[in-house]
Design a protein around this motif. Structure first.
Motif, short mmCIF file in Angstrom:
data_model
loop_
_atom_site.label_atom_id
_atom_site.label_comp_id
_atom_site.label_asym_id
_atom_site.label_seq_id
_atom_site.Cartn_x
_atom_site.Cartn_y
_atom_site.Cartn_z
N LEU A 171 -67.03 -16.70 69.39
CA LEU A 171 -67.79 -16.76 70.64
C LEU A 171 -68.86 -17.83 70.46
O LEU A 171 -69.54 -17.87 69.43
CB LEU A 171 -68.46 -15.41 70.95
N LYS A 172 -68.98 -18.67 71.45
CA LYS A 172 -69.90 -19.81 71.30
C LYS A 172 -70.67 -20.01 72.59
O LYS A 172 -70.10 -19.98 73.67
CB LYS A 172 -69.07 -21.07 71.00
N TRP A 173 -71.98 -20.18 72.47
CA TRP A 173 -72.75 -20.59 73.64
C TRP A 173 -73.98 -21.37 73.21
O TRP A 173 -74.41 -21.31 72.06
CB TRP A 173 -73.11 -19.41 74.53
N PRO A 194 -75.10 -29.02 85.46
CA PRO A 194 -74.99 -28.25 84.21
C PRO A 194 -76.25 -28.45 83.36
O PRO A 194 -76.88 -29.50 83.43
CB PRO A 194 -73.77 -28.85 83.51
N LEU A 195 -76.60 -27.43 82.61
CA LEU A 195 -77.80 -27.49 81.78
C LEU A 195 -77.46 -28.17 80.45
O LEU A 195 -76.60 -27.70 79.72
CB LEU A 195 -78.25 -26.03 81.55
N ALA A 196 -78.11 -29.31 80.20
CA ALA A 196 -77.81 -30.05 78.96
C ALA A 196 -78.66 -29.47 77.83
O ALA A 196 -79.88 -29.64 77.81
CB ALA A 196 -78.10 -31.52 79.14
N LEU A 197 -78.02 -28.77 76.93
CA LEU A 197 -78.74 -28.09 75.84
C LEU A 197 -78.53 -28.77 74.50
O LEU A 197 -79.43 -28.83 73.67
CB LEU A 197 -78.26 -26.63 75.77
N SER A 198 -77.32 -29.28 74.27
CA SER A 198 -77.02 -29.91 72.98
C SER A 198 -77.58 -31.33 72.96
O SER A 198 -77.67 -31.99 73.99
CB SER A 198 -75.51 -29.97 72.77
N SER A 199 -77.90 -31.79 71.76
CA SER A 199 -78.32 -33.19 71.57
C SER A 199 -77.06 -34.04 71.36
O SER A 199 -75.96 -33.49 71.25
CB SER A 199 -79.22 -33.28 70.33
N LEU A 209 -65.85 -28.83 66.19
CA LEU A 209 -65.42 -27.43 66.24
C LEU A 209 -64.14 -27.30 67.08
O LEU A 209 -63.21 -26.58 66.71
CB LEU A 209 -66.54 -26.57 66.85
N ARG A 210 -64.10 -28.01 68.21
CA ARG A 210 -62.89 -27.97 69.04
C ARG A 210 -61.68 -28.48 68.26
O ARG A 210 -60.59 -27.89 68.35
CB ARG A 210 -63.08 -28.83 70.30
N ALA A 211 -61.88 -29.57 67.51
CA ALA A 211 -60.74 -30.15 66.77
C ALA A 211 -60.23 -29.19 65.69
O ALA A 211 -59.07 -29.25 65.29
CB ALA A 211 -61.16 -31.47 66.13
N ALA A 225 -68.21 -24.14 88.27
CA ALA A 225 -69.55 -24.73 88.20
C ALA A 225 -69.57 -26.06 87.44
O ALA A 225 -70.26 -26.99 87.84
CB ALA A 225 -70.50 -23.74 87.51
N ASP A 226 -68.79 -26.14 86.34
CA ASP A 226 -68.95 -27.29 85.43
C ASP A 226 -67.80 -28.30 85.48
O ASP A 226 -67.94 -29.40 84.93
CB ASP A 226 -69.06 -26.81 83.97
N HIS A 227 -66.65 -27.90 86.00
CA HIS A 227 -65.44 -28.75 85.92
C HIS A 227 -65.26 -29.28 84.50
O HIS A 227 -65.17 -30.49 84.26
CB HIS A 227 -65.54 -29.94 86.90
N PRO A 228 -65.22 -28.35 83.51
CA PRO A 228 -65.23 -28.81 82.11
C PRO A 228 -63.90 -29.44 81.70
O PRO A 228 -62.85 -29.09 82.23
CB PRO A 228 -65.45 -27.51 81.33
N ARG A 229 -63.99 -30.36 80.73
CA ARG A 229 -62.77 -30.98 80.19
C ARG A 229 -62.31 -30.26 78.92
O ARG A 229 -61.14 -30.15 78.67
CB ARG A 229 -63.02 -32.46 79.90
N LEU A 230 -63.27 -29.85 78.10
CA LEU A 230 -62.99 -29.03 76.90
C LEU A 230 -62.04 -29.70 75.90
O LEU A 230 -61.37 -29.02 75.12
CB LEU A 230 -62.44 -27.65 77.30
N ASN A 231 -61.98 -31.02 75.93
CA ASN A 231 -61.10 -31.73 74.99
C ASN A 231 -61.93 -32.30 73.83
O ASN A 231 -63.15 -32.12 73.77
CB ASN A 231 -60.32 -32.83 75.71
N VAL A 232 -61.27 -33.01 72.92
CA VAL A 232 -61.97 -33.64 71.79
C VAL A 232 -62.16 -35.12 72.13
O VAL A 232 -61.20 -35.88 72.19
CB VAL A 232 -61.16 -33.48 70.48
N ARG A 233 -63.40 -35.51 72.41
CA ARG A 233 -63.68 -36.90 72.75
C ARG A 233 -64.66 -37.54 71.78
O ARG A 233 -64.68 -38.74 71.60
CB ARG A 233 -64.30 -37.01 74.16
N LEU A 234 -65.48 -36.71 71.15
CA LEU A 234 -66.56 -37.26 70.32
C LEU A 234 -66.28 -37.03 68.84
O LEU A 234 -67.19 -37.06 68.02
CB LEU A 234 -67.90 -36.61 70.72
N VAL A 279 -64.34 -19.06 72.45
CA VAL A 279 -64.68 -18.58 73.79
C VAL A 279 -66.01 -19.23 74.16
O VAL A 279 -67.06 -18.93 73.58
CB VAL A 279 -64.78 -17.04 73.84
N GLU A 280 -65.96 -20.16 75.11
CA GLU A 280 -67.13 -20.99 75.47
C GLU A 280 -68.08 -20.29 76.44
O GLU A 280 -69.20 -20.70 76.60
CB GLU A 280 -66.64 -22.26 76.16
N GLY A 281 -67.59 -19.32 77.18
CA GLY A 281 -68.44 -18.67 78.16
C GLY A 281 -67.84 -18.77 79.53
O GLY A 281 -66.66 -19.10 79.65
#
Ligand SMILES: NC(=O)C1=CN([C@@H]2O[C@H](COP(=O)(O)OP(=O)(O)OC[C@H]3O[C@@H](n4cnc5c(N)ncnc54)[C@H](OP(=O)(O)O)[C@@H]3O)[C@@H](O)[C@H]2O)C=CC1
Ligand SMILES: Nc1c(N[C@@H]2O[C@H](COP(=O)(O)O)[C@@H](O)[C@H]2O)[nH]c(=O)[nH]c1=O
Ligand SMILES: [Zn+2]
Length: 343
Positions: A171-173, A194-199, A209-211, A225-234, A279-281
């Motif tokens: 579980l991750k948030w 969306p709320l930008a929390l991570s640097s 972590l996704r990879a 709300a977010d239209h997330p992509r949830l892929n590995v880009r970075l 599980v991203e939330g």
């Protein structure tokens, strides 16, 4: 010095040496982190009677040679004669079954080493002590349980999959300092930022972590709300399979696989050899896992700022035990494990 003390000093020295060589096994085992899946990561070293490592190896890729085979294969011809007095260390019990390769327990017996040390029993039902038994029956002493916690922890995903017949669940948030995961939304509101929390650095860790995990899940409201992509880009590596929980799949982008209940989703992942799930939330989705006790690890990133009136983050379950806390600029990332687990 009396006899008893002498013997226990020898025991202490042997235990310390066993731990030292097992640390090397663990180090080697991690070499398998990308390609050994869904097999466990395993490392092995062969140590001559005078304490020299004369062979070492790890399980590189599922379907290919096990750690013990690679360790024996790496012994130089000139050192072969030392095997009869040598000890083989393996981070996991040697296998006793014919899988994609022959049983390592038989190979060890054939090679005729003096002693075997393994980190932990293989929890896989087809082995579970049978490898150790076979080696002992051939007259070779086996020490079990050296650095056992570390050896089990290394393969905790594999262990959960073997024992629970479901993927390992993380579980991750990310939350503000006052435990909000998003800005508040009024009923019917669309496109709230969306709320930008991570640097930028911790975002990179999120993609790492996704990879490292086979699948990622969000709830329907997060998709809206977010239209997330949830892929590995970075980061480099494969993107996880993307899933959504919802009772109404209409309008969900086609790259998501939709499920209307957790059980069916976990069965699907298990049947498709996905070893782990993030599980991203959002909070409703995370809580539906927490309520069912369906989690193995929780990763919470906390930023230094607060927002008024946001969406509340989930409450940490009572049995969440802090394993690691790291500070990255102004953010912290805490990793918790489920106390009910082997760790
Ligand atoms: N900071 C962070 O780390 C994150 C923040 N967020 C934020 O969270 C907010 C959304 O969170 P929240 O409102 O809690 O909603 P969720 O994203 O958790 O979505 C809830 C919906 O998911 C479906 N769902 C959840 N659990 C189940 C289940 N067990 N079985 C079937 N369907 C289920 C239901 O959909 P249905 O009603 O269609 O059946 C439910 O209404 C967004 O604003 C987003 O920005 C999201 C992820 C991470
Ligand atoms: N805002 C936020 C997170 N939000 C999560 O990431 C999803 C967006 O993923 P993507 O579209 O691939 O960038 C979003 O829907 C939500 O699940 N996560 C974090 O680690 N830190 C953050 O600050
Ligand atoms: Zn084997």
């Amino acid at each position: 010095m009396d006899k008893q003390t002498d013997a226990s000093l020898l025991d202490d020295r042997r235990r310390a040496l066993d731990e030292m060589y097992m640390r090397r096994c663990l180090q080697l085992a991690r070499g398998g982190q990308w390609y050994a899946k869904p097999n466990p990561m395993v490392g092995a070293v062969i140590v001559s009677a005078d304490g020299r490592i004369i062979g070492e190896g790890y399980h590189v890729r599922c379907g290919e040679a096990h750690a013990e085979v690679n360790a024996f294969g790496s012994v130089r011809a000139a050192d072969e004669r030392l095997l009869a007095e040598a000890t083989i260390y393996v981070s996991l019990e040697p296998c006793s079954h014919w899988g994609k390769t022959p049983p390592c327990a038989d190979l060890i017996v054939k090679k005729g080493v003096r002693r075997v040390v393994c980190g932990c029993v293989d929890p896989y039902a087809e082995v579970r002590g049978r490898g150790i038994e076979r080696i002992r029956q051939a007259g070779i002493p086996v020490t079990v349980g050296v650095l056992e916690r570390e050896c089990l922890a290394l393969n905790r995903k594999f262990i959960v999959v073997s024992n629970e017949k479901r993927p390992y669940i993380i579980l991750k948030w990310a939350q503000t300092a006052n435990h909000k995961i998003a800005y508040a939304r009024s009923a019917g509101a669309v496109d709230v930022e969306p709320l930008a929390l991570s640097s930028s650095f911790t975002k990179m860790l999120v993609h790492k972590l996704r990879a490292e995990n086979g699948a990622i899940l969000v709830g329907r409201e997060t998709v809206n709300a977010d239209h997330p992509r949830l892929n590995v880009r970075l980061w480099s590596g494969p993107s996880p399979e993307r899933l959504v929980l919802t009772h109404n799949a209409e309008g969900v982008p086609s790259w998501f696989k939709c499920f209307d209940n957790i059980g069916a989703m976990l069965d699907y992942l298990y049947a498709n050899h996905r070893q782990s799930l993030i599980v991203e939330g959002g909070t409703v989705t995370l809580n539906s896992f927490i309520e069912r006790g369906l989690w193995d690890e929780i990763r919470v990133e906390t930023a230094s700022f607060t927002v008024p009136n946001g969406v509340d983050a989930p409450e940490l379950p009572a049995n969440a035990t802090l394993l690691d806390k790291k500070f990255y600029d102004k953010n912290t990332i805490c990793q918790y494990v489920n106390q009910c687990q082997i760790l």
